[in-house]
Design a protein around this motif. Sequence first.
Motif, PDB file in Angstrom:
ATOM      1  N   ILE A  92       0.654  -0.959   0.049  1.00 54.31           N
ATOM      2  CA  ILE A  92       0.165   0.020  -0.015  1.00 54.31           C
ATOM      3  C   ILE A  92       0.757   1.174   0.067  1.00 54.31           C
ATOM      4  O   ILE A  92       0.214   2.223  -0.239  1.00 54.31           O
ATOM      5  N   PHE A  93       1.884   1.147  -0.064  1.00 54.19           N
ATOM      6  CA  PHE A  93       3.163   2.340   0.024  1.00 54.19           C
ATOM      7  C   PHE A  93       3.841   2.588  -1.592  1.00 54.19           C
ATOM      8  O   PHE A  93       3.974   3.652  -1.832  1.00 54.19           O
ATOM      9  N   GLU A  94       2.906   1.492  -2.325  1.00 52.05           N
ATOM     10  CA  GLU A  94       3.140   2.223  -3.752  1.00 52.05           C
ATOM     11  C   GLU A  94       2.048   1.954  -4.565  1.00 52.05           C
ATOM     12  O   GLU A  94       1.194   1.112  -4.269  1.00 52.05           O
ATOM     13  N   ARG A 110       3.645   6.675 -11.057  1.00 48.24           N
ATOM     14  CA  ARG A 110       3.934   5.553  -9.595  1.00 48.24           C
ATOM     15  C   ARG A 110       4.333   6.741  -9.074  1.00 48.24           C
ATOM     16  O   ARG A 110       4.943   7.827  -8.899  1.00 48.24           O
ATOM     17  N   ILE A 111       3.744   5.951  -7.436  1.00 48.29           N
ATOM     18  CA  ILE A 111       3.604   6.925  -6.195  1.00 48.29           C
ATOM     19  C   ILE A 111       4.570   6.043  -5.129  1.00 48.29           C
ATOM     20  O   ILE A 111       3.747   4.745  -4.907  1.00 48.29           O
ATOM     21  N   GLN A 112       5.455   6.170  -4.738  1.00 49.77           N
ATOM     22  CA  GLN A 112       5.656   5.659  -3.740  1.00 49.77           C
ATOM     23  C   GLN A 112       6.311   6.676  -2.902  1.00 49.77           C
ATOM     24  O   GLN A 112       6.220   7.804  -1.981  1.00 49.77           O
ATOM     25  N   LEU A 113       5.442   6.162  -1.514  1.00 49.42           N
ATOM     26  CA  LEU A 113       5.115   6.830   0.243  1.00 49.42           C
ATOM     27  C   LEU A 113       6.259   6.309   0.843  1.00 49.42           C
ATOM     28  O   LEU A 113       6.551   5.618   0.933  1.00 49.42           O
ATOM     29  N   PRO A 114       7.136   7.125   1.736  1.00 50.01           N
ATOM     30  CA  PRO A 114       7.750   7.075   2.801  1.00 50.01           C
ATOM     31  C   PRO A 114       7.177   5.852   4.114  1.00 50.01           C
ATOM     32  O   PRO A 114       5.667   6.184   4.307  1.00 50.01           O
ATOM     33  N   ALA A 115       8.367   5.885   4.936  1.00 46.37           N
ATOM     34  CA  ALA A 115       7.569   5.046   5.416  1.00 46.37           C
ATOM     35  C   ALA A 115       6.823   6.253   7.679  1.00 46.37           C
ATOM     36  O   ALA A 115       5.974   5.616   7.970  1.00 46.37           O
ATOM     37  N   GLU A 116       7.188   7.341   6.798  1.00 43.64           N
ATOM     38  CA  GLU A 116       6.973   8.312   7.648  1.00 43.64           C
ATOM     39  C   GLU A 116       5.835   9.428   7.229  1.00 43.64           C
ATOM     40  O   GLU A 116       5.322  10.383   7.682  1.00 43.64           O
ATOM     41  N   TYR A 117       4.734   8.857   6.168  1.00 43.39           N
ATOM     42  CA  TYR A 117       4.647   9.263   5.731  1.00 43.39           C
ATOM     43  C   TYR A 117       2.689   9.647   6.568  1.00 43.39           C
ATOM     44  O   TYR A 117       2.471   8.809   7.477  1.00 43.39           O
ATOM     45  N   ALA A 141      -2.932   3.549 -25.814  1.00 39.40           N
ATOM     46  CA  ALA A 141      -3.046   2.082 -24.649  1.00 39.40           C
ATOM     47  C   ALA A 141      -2.106   2.542 -23.724  1.00 39.40           C
ATOM     48  O   ALA A 141      -1.175   3.492 -23.169  1.00 39.40           O
ATOM     49  N   PRO A 142      -1.967   1.713 -22.570  1.00 42.67           N
ATOM     50  CA  PRO A 142      -1.664   2.421 -21.526  1.00 42.67           C
ATOM     51  C   PRO A 142       0.451   1.332 -21.222  1.00 42.67           C
ATOM     52  O   PRO A 142       0.128   1.414 -22.246  1.00 42.67           O
ATOM     53  N   PRO A 143       1.009   2.492 -20.645  1.00 39.16           N
ATOM     54  CA  PRO A 143       2.781   1.880 -20.373  1.00 39.16           C
ATOM     55  C   PRO A 143       2.267   0.987 -19.749  1.00 39.16           C
ATOM     56  O   PRO A 143       1.889  -0.044 -18.904  1.00 39.16           O
ATOM     57  N   LYS A 144       3.541  -0.109 -20.473  1.00 41.82           N
ATOM     58  CA  LYS A 144       3.809  -0.802 -19.471  1.00 41.82           C
ATOM     59  C   LYS A 144       4.953  -1.311 -19.127  1.00 41.82           C
ATOM     60  O   LYS A 144       5.985  -1.681 -19.451  1.00 41.82           O
ATOM     61  N   PHE A 145       4.639  -1.912 -17.510  1.00 44.70           N
ATOM     62  CA  PHE A 145       5.107  -2.307 -16.728  1.00 44.70           C
ATOM     63  C   PHE A 145       4.770  -2.895 -15.583  1.00 44.70           C
ATOM     64  O   PHE A 145       4.121  -2.782 -14.581  1.00 44.70           O
ATOM     65  N   GLY A 146       6.520  -3.044 -14.819  1.00 46.59           N
ATOM     66  CA  GLY A 146       5.997  -3.985 -13.371  1.00 46.59           C
ATOM     67  C   GLY A 146       5.448  -5.583 -13.381  1.00 46.59           C
ATOM     68  O   GLY A 146       5.767  -6.285 -15.133  1.00 46.59           O
ATOM     69  N   THR A 147       5.331  -5.828 -12.570  1.00 49.20           N
ATOM     70  CA  THR A 147       4.440  -7.297 -12.650  1.00 49.20           C
ATOM     71  C   THR A 147       3.156  -7.410 -13.315  1.00 49.20           C
ATOM     72  O   THR A 147       2.767  -6.245 -13.331  1.00 49.20           O
ATOM     73  N   PRO A 148       2.625  -8.754 -13.676  1.00 45.31           N
ATOM     74  CA  PRO A 148       1.404  -8.322 -14.396  1.00 45.31           C
ATOM     75  C   PRO A 148      -0.306  -7.876 -13.143  1.00 45.31           C
ATOM     76  O   PRO A 148      -0.901  -7.924 -13.479  1.00 45.31           O
ATOM     77  N   ASP A 149       0.521  -8.434 -11.908  1.00 41.52           N
ATOM     78  CA  ASP A 149      -0.347  -7.550 -11.410  1.00 41.52           C
ATOM     79  C   ASP A 149      -0.897  -6.045 -11.229  1.00 41.52           C
ATOM     80  O   ASP A 149      -2.389  -5.401 -10.888  1.00 41.52           O
ATOM     81  N   ARG A 150       1.040  -5.766 -10.952  1.00 37.29           N
ATOM     82  CA  ARG A 150       0.345  -3.972 -11.447  1.00 37.29           C
ATOM     83  C   ARG A 150      -0.215  -3.551 -12.950  1.00 37.29           C
ATOM     84  O   ARG A 150      -0.812  -2.834 -12.949  1.00 37.29           O
ATOM     85  N   GLN A 151       0.462  -4.472 -13.686  1.00 42.61           N
ATOM     86  CA  GLN A 151      -0.280  -4.004 -15.369  1.00 42.61           C
ATOM     87  C   GLN A 151      -1.640  -4.225 -15.098  1.00 42.61           C
ATOM     88  O   GLN A 151      -2.283  -3.573 -15.135  1.00 42.61           O
TER      89      GLN A 151
END
Length: 303
Positions: free
Chosen positions: A39-41, A62-69, A148-158
């Motif tokens: 959930i931090f990604e 993509r957004i990466q949230l820090p642990a201190e968010y 079309a959307p970009p192709k990136f990451g794992t199948p779940d992310r895609q």
Amino acid sequence: MADKYNLKNPAVKRILQEVKEMQSNPSDDFMSLPLEENIFEWQFAIRGPADTEFEGGIYHGRIQLPAEYPFKPPSFMLLTPNGRFETQTKICLSISNHHPEHWQPSWSVRTALVALIAFMPTNPNGALGSLDYKKEERRALAIKSREAPPKFGTPDRQKLIDEIHEYVLSKAPPVPQLSPAQSPEENLRTEVAEAETNLQNHEAVPAREELPDEPVGDRILEEQEMPPPANPSPGGVEVSREIPSQNSGTRVHPNPKPETGVQKPDDRLFTVAAIGLTIAIVVLLLKKFIRSTEHGAVFMNGS
């Protein structure tokens, strides 16, 4: 999703709250959701701001949230080519982790996405991860981004990327398309024919006889500027056009009032005016032909 995390953790509690708010109050301008396994990604897609060269585009990232968010800011990365930000590179914004001094804990992912949309048409000023493409190139990328959307990451992310793309695309208005433009040669032939017609109409006006006691006054020859050809920007985005205004020609003072009899207008006056009008039309057509050729080259490069 919530079962995998410590609900007493302030960051987890805050993120789950934002997820619920994003789902219950969606926006037509953006959508963002976290990955199932982290959930931090977050994945997101934004629509290009209206009345800019990005209008109609759908830009993923993509957004990466820090642990201190939310006490520390997130980082952002674009995945869709856009001509404003580099792809797969953390970009430098006042709302990103490059400027933690500007971040406010009251801000959220929603706030950050709204700010990102507002940042797109601004001057990059050499900021990290910024690009400064020409407007025509950005328009072409905006149209292409819808395909079309970009192709990136794992199948779940895609899978999440595809779902977000479909949602944002369903909310986006259609991009107006221009009809296929004529070639520069066809435009030139059309304008030459119109110019010849206008010139013939001008010469066909009969000369008016003036009575001896009637003041001659000033005769004003008006030249009407030819409207420029409709040149679509790359990708078929319609370019606003201004209706050309008429330009007043040179004020011509006739000969002094004749002393005797009825005098017809000097034929030489119309001959000089016709020659001047012809030269002006030829120069205008040459300029527009060169401009049309340049636009055609930019379109081919942008494609």
